[in-house]
Design a protein around this motif. Structure first.
Motif, PDB file in Angstrom:
ATOM      1  N   LEU A  49       0.954  -1.179  -0.079  1.00  9.91           N
ATOM      2  CA  LEU A  49       0.017   0.047  -0.021  1.00  9.91           C
ATOM      3  C   LEU A  49       0.849   1.247   0.086  1.00  9.91           C
ATOM      4  N   ILE A  50       1.917   1.297   0.871  1.00 12.77           N
ATOM      5  CA  ILE A  50       2.902   2.500   1.008  1.00 12.77           C
ATOM      6  C   ILE A  50       3.547   2.793  -0.523  1.00 12.77           C
ATOM      7  N   ALA A  51       3.965   1.558  -1.024  1.00 12.25           N
ATOM      8  CA  ALA A  51       4.851   1.687  -2.311  1.00 12.25           C
ATOM      9  C   ALA A  51       3.676   2.114  -3.305  1.00 12.25           C
ATOM     10  N   GLY A  52       2.681   1.580  -3.382  1.00 13.47           N
ATOM     11  CA  GLY A  52       1.574   2.193  -4.444  1.00 13.47           C
ATOM     12  C   GLY A  52       1.225   3.623  -4.133  1.00 13.47           C
ATOM     13  N   GLY A  53       1.064   4.027  -2.890  1.00 12.36           N
ATOM     14  CA  GLY A  53       0.879   5.376  -2.739  1.00 12.36           C
ATOM     15  C   GLY A  53       2.037   6.235  -3.205  1.00 12.36           C
ATOM     16  N   VAL A  54       3.134   6.051  -2.971  1.00  7.52           N
ATOM     17  CA  VAL A  54       4.439   7.001  -3.472  1.00  7.52           C
ATOM     18  C   VAL A  54       4.564   6.671  -4.937  1.00  7.52           C
ATOM     19  N   ALA A  55       4.294   5.495  -5.523  1.00  3.90           N
ATOM     20  CA  ALA A  55       4.419   5.329  -7.150  1.00  3.90           C
ATOM     21  C   ALA A  55       3.063   6.351  -7.901  1.00  3.90           C
ATOM     22  N   TRP A  56       1.920   6.332  -6.940  1.00 11.87           N
ATOM     23  CA  TRP A  56       0.922   7.118  -7.837  1.00 11.87           C
ATOM     24  C   TRP A  56       1.301   8.662  -7.595  1.00 11.87           C
ATOM     25  N   LEU A  57       1.826   8.989  -6.652  1.00  8.69           N
ATOM     26  CA  LEU A  57       2.303  10.311  -6.473  1.00  8.69           C
ATOM     27  C   LEU A  57       3.557  10.696  -7.528  1.00  8.69           C
ATOM     28  N   ALA A  58       4.164   9.800  -7.683  1.00  7.07           N
ATOM     29  CA  ALA A  58       5.109   9.808  -8.714  1.00  7.07           C
ATOM     30  C   ALA A  58       4.531  10.056 -10.228  1.00  7.07           C
ATOM     31  N   ALA A  59       3.508   9.140 -10.438  1.00  4.31           N
ATOM     32  CA  ALA A  59       2.725   9.016 -11.715  1.00  4.31           C
ATOM     33  C   ALA A  59       1.691  10.424 -11.842  1.00  4.31           C
ATOM     34  N   ALA A  60       1.624  11.015 -10.933  1.00  2.52           N
ATOM     35  CA  ALA A  60       0.696  12.050 -10.855  1.00  2.52           C
ATOM     36  C   ALA A  60       1.848  13.328 -11.304  1.00  2.52           C
ATOM     37  N   VAL A  61       2.913  13.376 -10.809  1.00  3.38           N
ATOM     38  CA  VAL A  61       3.982  14.492 -11.232  1.00  3.38           C
ATOM     39  C   VAL A  61       4.299  14.238 -12.688  1.00  3.38           C
ATOM     40  N   LEU A  62       4.404  12.778 -13.067  1.00  4.27           N
ATOM     41  CA  LEU A  62       4.885  12.354 -14.316  1.00  4.27           C
ATOM     42  C   LEU A  62       3.863  12.906 -15.355  1.00  4.27           C
ATOM     43  N   SER A  63       2.607  12.707 -15.060  1.00  2.00           N
ATOM     44  CA  SER A  63       1.393  13.064 -15.879  1.00  2.00           C
ATOM     45  C   SER A  63       1.331  14.534 -16.203  1.00  2.00           C
ATOM     46  N   ARG A  64       1.601  15.236 -15.125  1.00  2.00           N
ATOM     47  CA  ARG A  64       1.671  16.781 -15.023  1.00  2.00           C
ATOM     48  C   ARG A  64       2.521  17.215 -15.815  1.00  2.00           C
ATOM     49  N   ALA A  65       3.918  16.727 -15.754  1.00  2.00           N
ATOM     50  CA  ALA A  65       4.966  17.359 -16.537  1.00  2.00           C
ATOM     51  C   ALA A  65       4.894  16.881 -18.146  1.00  2.00           C
ATOM     52  N   GLY A  66       3.973  16.116 -18.513  1.00  2.41           N
ATOM     53  CA  GLY A  66       3.947  15.661 -19.729  1.00  2.41           C
ATOM     54  C   GLY A  66       4.245  14.157 -20.092  1.00  2.41           C
ATOM     55  N   ASP A  67       4.840  13.626 -19.341  1.00  2.09           N
ATOM     56  CA  ASP A  67       5.206  12.079 -19.560  1.00  2.09           C
ATOM     57  C   ASP A  67       3.948  11.089 -19.376  1.00  2.09           C
ATOM     58  N   ARG A  68       2.991  11.191 -19.940  1.00  2.00           N
ATOM     59  CA  ARG A  68       1.792  10.522 -19.783  1.00  2.00           C
ATOM     60  C   ARG A  68       2.010   8.984 -19.930  1.00  2.00           C
ATOM     61  N   GLY A  69       2.661   8.513 -20.964  1.00  2.64           N
ATOM     62  CA  GLY A  69       2.839   6.955 -21.162  1.00  2.64           C
ATOM     63  C   GLY A  69       3.399   6.437 -19.855  1.00  2.64           C
ATOM     64  N   ALA A  70       4.779   7.000 -19.346  1.00  3.10           N
ATOM     65  CA  ALA A  70       5.105   6.348 -18.209  1.00  3.10           C
ATOM     66  C   ALA A  70       4.353   6.470 -16.953  1.00  3.10           C
ATOM     67  N   ALA A  71       3.483   7.402 -16.943  1.00  2.00           N
ATOM     68  CA  ALA A  71       2.450   7.755 -15.673  1.00  2.00           C
ATOM     69  C   ALA A  71       1.457   6.641 -15.834  1.00  2.00           C
ATOM     70  N   ALA A  72       0.972   6.306 -17.008  1.00  2.00           N
ATOM     71  CA  ALA A  72       0.003   5.201 -17.218  1.00  2.00           C
ATOM     72  C   ALA A  72       0.572   4.100 -16.907  1.00  2.00           C
ATOM     73  N   GLY A  73       1.776   3.573 -17.496  1.00  2.00           N
ATOM     74  CA  GLY A  73       2.383   2.387 -17.126  1.00  2.00           C
ATOM     75  C   GLY A  73       2.579   2.127 -15.712  1.00  2.00           C
ATOM     76  N   ILE A  74       3.030   3.226 -14.863  1.00  2.00           N
ATOM     77  CA  ILE A  74       3.078   2.936 -13.332  1.00  2.00           C
ATOM     78  C   ILE A  74       1.887   2.857 -12.781  1.00  2.00           C
ATOM     79  N   SER A  75       0.684   3.470 -13.042  1.00  2.00           N
ATOM     80  CA  SER A  75      -0.569   3.398 -12.463  1.00  2.00           C
ATOM     81  C   SER A  75      -1.249   1.960 -12.759  1.00  2.00           C
ATOM     82  N   ILE A  76      -0.866   1.272 -14.023  1.00  2.00           N
ATOM     83  CA  ILE A  76      -1.406  -0.128 -14.197  1.00  2.00           C
ATOM     84  C   ILE A  76      -0.568  -1.151 -13.281  1.00  2.00           C
TER      85      ILE A  76
END
Length: 106
Positions: A53-80
């Motif tokens: 649960l903790i690792a997933g929360g940290v990873a989703w925060l990273a995915a949110a930052v990546l999607s905001r910065a423009g790398d939506r492909g990496a964010a989608a892969g992390i979220s999946i």
């Protein structure tokens, strides 16, 4: 000869940061690595679930930052990868709870 005025050009809508397959696969691979590595720190079943649960929360925060910065492909892969890892942990908790009739996370 009098020609009609040219028709106005139709607007073209394009994604400003398109998702690329290579970045999606990189995000998926990084997310899988993260979601396998961190839960291994747990020394018990409850520890595994909490670390997941903790690792997933940290990873989703990273995915949110990546999607905001423009790398939506990496964010989608992390979220999946986080979604799959959380689903596995939820299934494990439900199975353990059904077998022992005791909530396994406390």
């Amino acid at each position: 000869m009098d020609y009609p005025p040219p028709a106005p050009l139709r607007p073209t809508y394009r994604e400003p940061h398109p998702v690329r397959a290579s970045w999606f696969m990189a995000g998926l691979g990084g997310g899988v690595f993260w979601m396998v590595l961190l839960p291994l720190l747990g020394t018990s079943f409850a520890g595994y679930v909490w670390w997941t649960l903790i690792a997933g929360g940290v990873a989703w925060l990273a995915a949110a930052v990546l999607s905001r910065a423009g790398d939506r492909g990496a964010a989608a892969g992390i979220s999946i990868s986080v979604g799959v890892a959380w689903a596995i942990a939820a299934y494990a908790v439900a199975t353990r709870w059904a077998q022992t009739m005791d909530w396994p996370l406390w």
